[in-house]
Design an enzyme around this catalytic site. Structure first.
Site, PDB file in Angstrom:
ATOM      1  CG  HIS A 157     -16.086  46.214 -14.125  1.00 42.48           C
ATOM      2  ND1 HIS A 157     -16.200  44.923 -14.596  1.00 42.48           N
ATOM      3  CD2 HIS A 157     -17.158  46.894 -14.610  1.00 42.48           C
ATOM      4  CE1 HIS A 157     -17.301  44.818 -15.312  1.00 42.48           C
ATOM      5  NE2 HIS A 157     -17.896  46.010 -15.346  1.00 42.48           N
ATOM      6  CG  ASP A 174     -20.676  47.513 -16.656  1.00 45.49           C
ATOM      7  OD1 ASP A 174     -20.172  46.377 -16.603  1.00 45.49           O
ATOM      8  OD2 ASP A 174     -20.769  48.256 -15.664  1.00 45.49           O
ATOM      9  CB  CYS A 224     -14.902  43.024 -17.000  1.00 48.18           C
ATOM     10  SG  CYS A 224     -13.369  43.187 -16.034  1.00 48.18           S
TER      11      CYS A 224
END
Length: 265
Positions: A157, A174, A224
């Site tokens: 990630h 994030d 991501c």
């Protein structure tokens, strides 16, 4: 890691994607979503959808010596995680963009994907000496920058940390909606050591704020890295994060075009 991602994805998928604060009409964002020409679309589709996964170099960036092969660029296909080469080349192109037009873009520094892991290594989880030379030949000091971008890789990630030198703040972005305060503490320590080492300036970052603004969230398991790149792109322009999951397919193709042209606009 799989359970962690699943829980966060369930959380993000139930949240309503609200527009960031401010009047969008006051910002001209048209160039951020310029449609690709038909010939560009055809060229990109041919490259990304080709069954050729060879190590033939199709792009070579001289200043950074980053090579992009047919195999490497395929990470920009929908459903794929971005790799270090594509991310780092894109960051190099963002730096060159700012140098071409310093009045239009913020003065920023773009660390590559290897910086944070190097900084956070060692027995104590912090090793300034291992990255001390990274800024030795920049031609400018981090003190001169408005924003410093630090890619963070968490297993599978990608996230982003921002050191805002102008506002004296730290930010963790994030696309799954989490915040890692440990990362920000390490970067707070880094910027103190860096300014002391390069500029002989004593800075106490304990008074700097950790801010949490609106960020768009991903709705799948693989975008991501693309979200992270657009966080950097939009922040380096000084505009709000006016995009969402629906824009990711376009951003992947646009990024492929910009890498093939070695130019980000």
């Amino acid at each position: 890691m799989g359970i962690y991602l699943s829980r966060l994805l369930r959380k993000s998928s139930t949240e309503v994607c609200k527009a960031p604060p401010g009047d969008r009409a006051k910002q001209d964002l048209s160039e951020l979503f310029t449609p690709l020409a038909h010939e560009e679309e055809r060229e990109i589709n041919n490259i990304l959808c080709s069954s050729d996964q060879s190590k033939q170099i199709i792009v070579m960036h001289g200043p950074s010596s980053i090579e992009i092969t047919k195999e490497i660029i395929r990470c920009l296909r929908p459903g794929c995680w971005l790799n270090d080469e594509v991310i780092n080349l894109y960051l190099e192109l963002l730096k060159e963009r700012a140098e071409r037009d310093s009045k239009k873009f913020l003065k920023c520094h773009f660390f590559n994907t290897f910086f944070y892991n190097k900084l956070a290594c060692g027995e104590a989880g912090y090793d300034y000496q291992s990255v001390r030379r990274w800024t030795a030949r920049l031609g400018y000091g981090l003190l001169e920058c408005e924003k410093i971008f630090v890619p963070i890789h968490r297993g599978v990630h990608w996230c982003l940390a921002i050191i805002n030198m102008k506002d004296k703040t730290f930010q963790y972005l994030d696309s799954l909606g989490c915040v890692d305060h440990g990362v920000l503490r390490i970067l707070a320590r880094y910027i103190m050591d860096e300014l002391n080492d390069k500029s002989n300036i004593q800075v106490d970052t304990s008074s700097w704020l950790e801010i949490s603004d609106y960020i768009p969230l991903q709705q799948n398991r693989w975008d991501c890295g693309m979200f992270m790149l657009k966080f950097i792109d939009f922040h380096s322009r000084g505009v709000g994060l006016y995009f969402n999951q629906e824009n990711m397919e376009y951003f992947r193709k646009r990024t492929a075009k910009e890498i093939l042209r070695l130019r980000v606009d």
